[in-house]
Design a protein around this motif. Structure first.
Motif, PDB file in Angstrom:
ATOM      1  N   LEU A 226       0.819  -1.223   0.000  1.00 49.83           N
ATOM      2  CA  LEU A 226       0.000   0.000   0.000  1.00 49.83           C
ATOM      3  C   LEU A 226       0.846   1.264   0.000  1.00 49.83           C
ATOM      4  O   LEU A 226       0.409   2.320  -0.436  1.00 49.83           O
ATOM      5  CB  LEU A 226      -0.928   0.014   1.222  1.00 49.83           C
ATOM      6  CG  LEU A 226      -2.025  -1.047   1.236  1.00 49.83           C
ATOM      7  CD1 LEU A 226      -2.808  -0.981   2.529  1.00 49.83           C
ATOM      8  CD2 LEU A 226      -2.976  -0.859   0.053  1.00 49.83           C
ATOM      9  N   HIS A 227       2.075   1.157   0.526  1.00 47.79           N
ATOM     10  CA  HIS A 227       2.940   2.340   0.598  1.00 47.79           C
ATOM     11  C   HIS A 227       3.920   2.425  -0.572  1.00 47.79           C
ATOM     12  O   HIS A 227       4.712   3.368  -0.650  1.00 47.79           O
ATOM     13  CB  HIS A 227       3.743   2.319   1.906  1.00 47.79           C
ATOM     14  CG  HIS A 227       2.922   2.707   3.098  1.00 47.79           C
ATOM     15  ND1 HIS A 227       2.279   1.798   3.889  1.00 47.79           N
ATOM     16  CD2 HIS A 227       2.650   3.907   3.634  1.00 47.79           C
ATOM     17  CE1 HIS A 227       1.643   2.433   4.859  1.00 47.79           C
ATOM     18  NE2 HIS A 227       1.852   3.716   4.729  1.00 47.79           N
ATOM     19  N   GLY A 304      -3.307  12.194  10.484  1.00 46.23           N
ATOM     20  CA  GLY A 304      -3.937  11.056   9.807  1.00 46.23           C
ATOM     21  C   GLY A 304      -5.199  11.450   9.068  1.00 46.23           C
ATOM     22  O   GLY A 304      -5.886  10.597   8.509  1.00 46.23           O
ATOM     23  N   PHE A 305      -5.505  12.757   9.058  1.00 45.02           N
ATOM     24  CA  PHE A 305      -6.679  13.236   8.316  1.00 45.02           C
ATOM     25  C   PHE A 305      -6.266  14.216   7.239  1.00 45.02           C
ATOM     26  O   PHE A 305      -5.384  15.041   7.453  1.00 45.02           O
ATOM     27  CB  PHE A 305      -7.681  13.925   9.259  1.00 45.02           C
ATOM     28  CG  PHE A 305      -8.628  12.965   9.873  1.00 45.02           C
ATOM     29  CD1 PHE A 305      -9.908  12.796   9.371  1.00 45.02           C
ATOM     30  CD2 PHE A 305      -8.219  12.196  10.948  1.00 45.02           C
ATOM     31  CE1 PHE A 305     -10.766  11.872   9.931  1.00 45.02           C
ATOM     32  CE2 PHE A 305      -9.071  11.275  11.518  1.00 45.02           C
ATOM     33  CZ  PHE A 305     -10.349  11.104  11.016  1.00 45.02           C
ATOM     34  N   PRO A 315      -8.039   5.295  -0.884  1.00 47.54           N
ATOM     35  CA  PRO A 315      -8.341   3.862  -1.053  1.00 47.54           C
ATOM     36  C   PRO A 315      -7.436   2.980  -0.190  1.00 47.54           C
ATOM     37  O   PRO A 315      -7.824   1.886   0.221  1.00 47.54           O
ATOM     38  CB  PRO A 315      -8.070   3.611  -2.540  1.00 47.54           C
ATOM     39  CG  PRO A 315      -7.221   4.742  -3.008  1.00 47.54           C
ATOM     40  CD  PRO A 315      -7.547   5.916  -2.134  1.00 47.54           C
ATOM     41  N   ARG A 316      -6.238   3.483   0.114  1.00 50.44           N
ATOM     42  CA  ARG A 316      -5.316   2.707   0.963  1.00 50.44           C
ATOM     43  C   ARG A 316      -5.856   2.623   2.386  1.00 50.44           C
ATOM     44  O   ARG A 316      -5.728   1.600   3.064  1.00 50.44           O
ATOM     45  CB  ARG A 316      -3.933   3.368   0.959  1.00 50.44           C
ATOM     46  CG  ARG A 316      -3.342   3.516  -0.426  1.00 50.44           C
ATOM     47  CD  ARG A 316      -2.154   4.459  -0.421  1.00 50.44           C
ATOM     48  NE  ARG A 316      -2.503   5.796   0.053  1.00 50.44           N
ATOM     49  CZ  ARG A 316      -1.620   6.762   0.306  1.00 50.44           C
ATOM     50  NH1 ARG A 316      -0.345   6.540   0.123  1.00 50.44           N
ATOM     51  NH2 ARG A 316      -2.020   7.947   0.729  1.00 50.44           N
ATOM     52  N   VAL A 363      -3.927   7.042   4.690  1.00 55.36           N
ATOM     53  CA  VAL A 363      -3.276   5.736   4.871  1.00 55.36           C
ATOM     54  C   VAL A 363      -2.648   5.591   6.263  1.00 55.36           C
ATOM     55  O   VAL A 363      -2.589   4.508   6.826  1.00 55.36           O
ATOM     56  CB  VAL A 363      -2.220   5.515   3.765  1.00 55.36           C
ATOM     57  CG1 VAL A 363      -1.050   6.480   3.907  1.00 55.36           C
ATOM     58  CG2 VAL A 363      -1.714   4.091   3.722  1.00 55.36           C
ATOM     59  N   ASP A 364      -2.200   6.725   6.809  1.00 61.87           N
ATOM     60  CA  ASP A 364      -1.455   6.637   8.059  1.00 61.87           C
ATOM     61  C   ASP A 364      -2.330   6.612   9.294  1.00 61.87           C
ATOM     62  O   ASP A 364      -1.837   6.450  10.402  1.00 61.87           O
ATOM     63  CB  ASP A 364      -0.458   7.797   8.155  1.00 61.87           C
ATOM     64  CG  ASP A 364       0.724   7.533   7.254  1.00 61.87           C
ATOM     65  OD1 ASP A 364       1.050   6.357   7.067  1.00 61.87           O
ATOM     66  OD2 ASP A 364       1.295   8.500   6.731  1.00 61.87           O
ATOM     67  N   PHE A 365      -3.632   6.808   9.111  1.00 67.19           N
ATOM     68  CA  PHE A 365      -4.481   6.833  10.301  1.00 67.19           C
ATOM     69  C   PHE A 365      -4.522   5.465  10.976  1.00 67.19           C
ATOM     70  O   PHE A 365      -4.529   5.366  12.195  1.00 67.19           O
ATOM     71  CB  PHE A 365      -5.897   7.306   9.926  1.00 67.19           C
ATOM     72  CG  PHE A 365      -6.733   7.623  11.132  1.00 67.19           C
ATOM     73  CD1 PHE A 365      -6.344   8.613  12.019  1.00 67.19           C
ATOM     74  CD2 PHE A 365      -7.892   6.919  11.389  1.00 67.19           C
ATOM     75  CE1 PHE A 365      -7.089   8.905  13.155  1.00 67.19           C
ATOM     76  CE2 PHE A 365      -8.656   7.201  12.515  1.00 67.19           C
ATOM     77  CZ  PHE A 365      -8.250   8.192  13.395  1.00 67.19           C
ATOM     78  N   TYR A 366      -4.513   4.400  10.150  1.00 66.41           N
ATOM     79  CA  TYR A 366      -4.611   3.061  10.746  1.00 66.41           C
ATOM     80  C   TYR A 366      -3.316   2.255  10.721  1.00 66.41           C
ATOM     81  O   TYR A 366      -3.191   1.261  11.421  1.00 66.41           O
ATOM     82  CB  TYR A 366      -5.726   2.257  10.075  1.00 66.41           C
ATOM     83  CG  TYR A 366      -7.100   2.668  10.553  1.00 66.41           C
ATOM     84  CD1 TYR A 366      -7.526   2.307  11.828  1.00 66.41           C
ATOM     85  CD2 TYR A 366      -7.941   3.427   9.771  1.00 66.41           C
ATOM     86  CE1 TYR A 366      -8.767   2.694  12.295  1.00 66.41           C
ATOM     87  CE2 TYR A 366      -9.183   3.829  10.226  1.00 66.41           C
ATOM     88  CZ  TYR A 366      -9.594   3.452  11.490  1.00 66.41           C
ATOM     89  OH  TYR A 366     -10.806   3.838  11.954  1.00 66.41           O
TER      90      TYR A 366
END
Ligand code: CMC
Length: 428
Positions: A226-227, A304-305, A315-316, A363-366
């Motif tokens: 994903l990254h 993360g937002f 989408p990630r 992507v980084d939120f989770y």
């Protein structure tokens, strides 16, 4: 729609071609603007409207939430491919055959030894050093240990550099973490898959056998995929622009690591977890932090937002959210941080401030929640992002050199003093 754009400046009209990408994206080609107009340039801080190159690697549509590597959807790749297939795809343009995959992996393993002297450089860092700073320095140091310059017109030469960095980088990542934890620095196990080997190198204890957990292998594989690339983001643009001066691949990647470090880019995954921890320690009042994020006199942002390009959903983030639930469920981890994250997400999704500005979890939120469940220290999260982004940086660097792009050198609009007479020191 006409395929030219007309610009009128001081009564004079200038025509510029409109070029179209393979997905119908349009761009005004202003290469001749300055020459034709006698010095007029465009200005676009943050490059929100400026394309720096034509690229055939990654397509993303921020409005529709589409992300594709070389035409393949991120959803398909995350579900059906392994990381090494994606690495090959990004760099060379096609999914590898079984034979190509095995050869590629064998070549990477062959180059995975890092010179023992590098350990001395690592020893020079205090234990408190941030792993991203250490990783950037060690990656740059690789140049000194592999000084021969790359002839980018030779596919063989390029290939050798590519497998070298893909082999050595995970070792540097593992050493960076192990040094901080006071664990011995050793090498991987060539009998393992690329991602399995990374896990073993990071977590093997000197006094016991390492047991591979397929849930962790699968989760890390997905996170790295994903990254793996995200077109012309801050760190990738850095890699391309550093490389455009014909600096080497390792030096360019080292610069990319520094760019990724910042909390507005890759550093967000560490910042998200620190923010969630802070909210928990402060009693778990998510509303208080929502209010802080909206208060223009408060510099706090909901980490993360939001995303420069995704204005509907990332989408990630969708894939990662499901993976976070799976991994935590499979590992039997109950993490109060996950509840706080879900609570924040729910509130933000119905909050007018966030809805109006199209701020969604990125992507980084989770990702940090998964890394934490895997036992990876918070300060290492951005290093894990770098590990995933490595193939994207390589692919973009290779494309930039092969397309013989000119040195990156933006212009400016000068707003300083006009000419002044010099006053000598004693008269000032
Ligand atoms: N919390 C609160 N307000 C925000 C946030 C946020 N996370 N993000 C943007 N805004 C507001 C911002 O204050 C501005 O409001 P206004 O129009 O009233 O002035 C508006 O939304 C537009 O923001 P912007 O800064 O102009 O947007 P940008 O496209 O320049 O920035 C961003 C994108 C990702 C830097 C930003 O959304 C941000 O700082 N997010 C938090 C950091 C983060 O999670 N970064 C990881 C990005 S994904 C991983 C990667 O690809 O690197």
């Amino acid at each position: 729609m006409s395929n030219t754009a007309t610009l009128e400046i001081g009564g004079n009209k200038y025509e510029f071609p409109i070029i179209e990408g393979s997905e119908g994206e349009k761009a005004i080609d202003i290469k001749t603007l300055r020459g034709a107009t006698g010095g007029v340039i465009t200005i676009d801080p943050g490059y929100k409207n400026t394309g720096s190159c034509e690229s055939g690697i990654t397509f993303l549509d921020g409005e529709k939430g589409i992300l594709r590597y070389r035409g393949y959807s991120i959803e398909d790749l995350a579900e059906k491919a392994d990381f090494l297939e994606v690495v090959y795809l990004l760099i060379f343009g096609e999914l590898p055959t079984k034979e190509q995959h095995d050869k590629f992996h064998a070549d990477i393993k062959d180059k995975a030894i890092v010179d023992e002297e590098v350990k001395k450089i690592l020893d020079g860092f205090p234990k408190s050093a941030h792993p991203m700073g250490v990783l950037s320095s060690l990656t740059s140091a690789l140049t000194a240990f592999n000084p021969s310059s790359v002839n980018v017109d030779s596919e063989e030469d390029l290939y050798r550099s590519i497998v070298k960095i893909l082999g050595k980088f995970p070792v540097l990542v593992a050493w960076t973490m192990r040094k901080k934890q006071g664990l011995p620095l050793d090498y991987g196990d060539n009998s393992l898959g690329y991602v399995e080997n990374i896990l073993k190198m990071m977590f093997r204890k000197p006094n016991e056998e390492y047991t591979m957990n397929p849930i962790l292998v699968n989760a890390l594989d997905k996170l790295l995929i994903l990254h793996a690339d995200h077109e012309q983001n801050c760190s990738t643009s850095t890699v391309r622009i550093v490389g455009s001066s014909h600096a080497g691949l390792f030096a360019s990647i080292s610069a990319g690591i520094s760019a990724l470090w910042g909390p507005l880019h890759g550093g967000a995954n560490q910042a998200v977890l620190e923010m969630l921890e802070a909210i928990r320690e402060d009693g778990g009042d998510t509303k208080k932090y929502m209010a802080k994020a909206k208060d223009k006199s408060d510099p706090f942002r909901l980490m993360g937002f939001g995303h420069r390009v995704y204005k509907n959903f990332d989408p990630r983030a969708k894939i990662i959210k499901v993976a976070a639930d799976e991994v935590l469920g499979d590992l039997g981890v109950e993490d109060p941080i996950l509840d706080i994250a879900k609570g924040l997400e729910q509130e933000a999704l119905k909050d007018e401030y966030f809805v109006q500005r199209k701020l969604y979890p990125n992507v980084d939120f989770y990702s940090g929640i998964i890394y934490r469940a895997m036992g990876i220290p918070t300060e290492m999260f951005t290093v894990m992002f770098a590990l995933g982004r490595l193939p994207g940086w390589i692919a973009q660097w290779r494309e930039m050199r092969q397309r013989k792009e000119p040195i990156g050198r933006p212009r400016q609009v000068y707003i300083g003093e006009n000419y002044r007479n010099f006053v000598s020191l004693e008269k000032r």
